[in-house]
Scaffold this motif. Structure first.
Motif, PDB file in Angstrom:
ATOM      1  N   ASP A   1       9.263  95.709  10.016  1.00  0.00           N
ATOM      2  CA  ASP A   1       8.322  94.640   9.695  1.00  0.00           C
ATOM      3  C   ASP A   1       7.531  95.093   8.478  1.00  0.00           C
ATOM      4  OD1 ASP A   1       9.076  93.070  11.801  1.00  0.00           O
ATOM      5  OD2 ASP A   1       7.175  93.198  12.897  1.00  0.00           O
TER       6      ASP A   1
ATOM      7  N   LYS B   1      11.823  93.085  20.654  1.00  0.00           N
ATOM      8  CA  LYS B   1      12.538  92.563  19.484  1.00  0.00           C
ATOM      9  C   LYS B   1      13.772  91.775  19.911  1.00  0.00           C
ATOM     10  CE  LYS B   1       9.970  93.914  16.026  1.00  0.00           C
ATOM     11  NZ  LYS B   1       9.280  92.916  15.207  1.00  0.00           N
TER      12      LYS B   1
ATOM     13  N   GLU C   1       1.945  90.619   9.231  1.00  0.00           N
ATOM     14  CA  GLU C   1       3.406  90.576   9.012  1.00  0.00           C
ATOM     15  C   GLU C   1       3.801  89.455   8.052  1.00  0.00           C
ATOM     16  OE1 GLU C   1       5.742  89.823  12.581  1.00  0.00           O
ATOM     17  OE2 GLU C   1       7.429  89.187  11.325  1.00  0.00           O
TER      18      GLU C   1
ATOM     19  N   GLY D   1      10.052  90.164   8.533  1.00  0.00           N
ATOM     20  CA  GLY D   1      10.627  90.777   9.723  1.00  0.00           C
ATOM     21  C   GLY D   1      12.126  90.896   9.490  1.00  0.00           C
TER      22      GLY D   1
HETATM   23 MG    MG Z   1       8.646  88.999  13.346  1.00  0.00          MG
END
Ligand code: MG
Ligand code: 4AD
Length: 474
Positions: free
Chosen positions: A389, A372, A397, A400
């Motif tokens: 997420d 990340k 996804e 985020g």
């Molecule tokens: Mg992302």
């Protein structure tokens, strides 16, 4: 002259939009409409023209009888032509439409050669329509999708405005790489044919427009953070750019992102905001875009309006990254990418978790820090970060986000560990020097969300001019 006739027609009767014409109010009255011919059908005594003017997904049928001199002048009024017509609105005896207009006069502004006009009645594949991006918005499918895009965009503003968030405009040209992934487009005014190089063979950007290298932004988050540190609650909504060489059905090189940022908020507040936001959007879309959703549901059989309705009322499934990995390890499914703690979840894993385990949206939290971005807050275990997420069925996804690292020393250490220059982000570190506070935010890709609600398999079908590797046609 065509132009003069058009103006004369309009002087006598004011133009109405098809969306307004389709009501009992105008029955028996003389009206004037403009639009593009969708279909033309000719019989011995009658010509039928179906037109659409873009004001609605609906069409209006025009009829021209052979006893009208206009009847013999319709050779160049074919599918694709743009016209203006005057006549009386009547109740239609035919099937498929409630009203029709009996035309007295008609002007063809622009004809369309029936041999060459690419949109034919038979219908086309989405792949073919991508090749005629400048005309595909005239089809019912793209008309519905782009209308829904408008509904969602306005609902995004409504949601944040109602909750006291300030819409801030973060820059498109920037010198920072927010996600630290190095997937940026350079913006330059240098003459590329005579580039001057540094001694180490890198390009000398001190000669460039800004005196240093500049890029198209991948996210407005870092700037939104300093604005949140003044206004408390802000959001950005604009284009983001990624020079990621991903030729997939979920990636665009230019997409729109909405990014709220809140001061005095932690990961839990962030998750709550994301859930409320998605529930609100689903509710508004059903209210304001039902006609378009129904059209897409009937045609492509992929979205279920009922599913969106359920989302607007339920809580989402929450699991940590560690629990998600356990679920995936337990699964009998054969994945292309083997499961291991520390891995980035691939599309196949995201789909398994949403479609097979949760049977709806899933929020995954606390990811390993290695996968990340540098700005996410380090958890007490020092292995994971306070990230989240949001995944949905079919798409994976769509959001985020994270709580941000507000501790100066921890942030500096993380940046150095990850090879991110602290020098050029002194202003970002200043936010931690002067009145730092817990804060959190997220980013939702507009097109990913649209993919979810429209059921489109390819993200290139929910944006008018898709940008992707080797693809900048329209
Ligand atoms: Mg992302
Ligand atoms: O997860 P991402 O990279 O997060 C950020 O950019 C953060 N700065 C957001 C924040 O916390 N303010 O991107 C956020 C979302 C993704 O979940 C996805 O929906 C979308 O942006 N997205 C893309 N959409 C289309 N094409 C791409 N190449 C995308 N990359 C990200």
């Amino acid at each position: 002259m065509k132009e003069n006739r058009a103006i004369n027609l309009e002087v006598i009767v004011k133009r109405l939009l098809v969306k307004d014409v389709i009501s009992d109010e105008y029955i028996g009255k003389e009206i004037l409409v403009c639009g593009w011919v969708k279909t033309k059908r000719v019989s011995k005594d009658i010509v039928f023209l179906i037109i659409n003017d873009g004001s609605t997904q609906d069409t209006l049928q025009l009829i021209i009888f052979s006893n009208n001199s206009v009847f013999h002048n319709l050779d160049h009024c074919n599918t694709g032509a743009s016209i203006m017509a005057k006549g009386i609105l009547k109740e239609s005896p035919g099937k498929g439409q409630k009203f029709e207009m009996e035309v007295s006069e008609i002007v063809v502004f622009g004809d369309a050669d029936p041999e060459k006009y690419p949109l034919q009645k038979k219908g086309h594949t989405l792949e073919f329509l991508r090749e005629i991006g400048h005309l595909r918005s005239r089809t019912n499918t793209f008309s519905a999708i782009f209308r829904l895009r408008n509904v969602v965009s306005m609902a995004i503003h409504e949601f944040f405005q109602e909750r006291g968030f300030i819409w801030v405009h973060t820059p498109i040209i920037t010198s920072n790489d927010c996600e630290g992934a190095g997937e940026m487009f350079t913006v330059t005014s240098l003459d590329l044919s005579i580039l001057s190089m540094n001694q180490d063979s890198t390009i000398d950007f001190s000669q460039d427009f800004f005196g240093r290298q500049a890029f198209l932004t991948v996210s407005g988050q870092l700037e939104a953070e300093f604005l949140a540190m003044s206004f408390g609650k802000v959001y950005t909504f604009g284009p983001a750019f990624r020079a990621e060489n991903s030729n997939t059905s979920r990636h665009l090189s230019e997409f729109w992102m909405v990014e709220p940022e809140m001061a005095f908020a932690d990961l839990r507040d962030d998750i709550k905001l994301a859930e409320d936001f998605l529930r609100f959007l689903c509710k508004v879309i059903i209210e304001k875009g039902e006609k378009e959703l129904l059209f897409l549901e009937n045609k492509y059989k992929r979205i279920v309006i009922e599913e969106l309705g359920r989302i607007s009322e339920t809580n989402f499934t929450h699991i940590s990254y560690a629990e998600a990995i356990k679920e995936l390890e337990k699964s009998k499914e054969v994945f292309e990418f083997p499961i291991k703690w520390g891995m980035d979840l691939q599309s196949e894993h995201e789909r398994y978790l949403t479609e097979k385990i949760a049977k709806g949206p899933v929020i995954i939290t606390d990811f390993p820090k290695e996968i990340k971005a540098f700005y996410m807050r380090l958890n007490d275990d020092e292995k994971t970060v306070a990230a989240m997420d949001v995944l949905v069925p079919r798409v994976g996804e769509i959001i985020g986000g994270s709580q941000r690292e507000e501790r100066l020393n921890v942030l500096e250490k993380r940046m150095i560990e990850m090879g991110i220059s602290t020098e050029s982000l002194q202003w970002y570190l200043d936010l931690r020097r002067f009145g730092t506070a817990p804060h959190a935010g997220f980013g939702m890709g507009l097109e990913r969300f649209l993919q979810y609600i429209t059921g489109m398999i390819n993200i290139r079908d929910v944006i008018p001019c898709p940008r992707a590797p080797k693809n900048i046609g329209f």
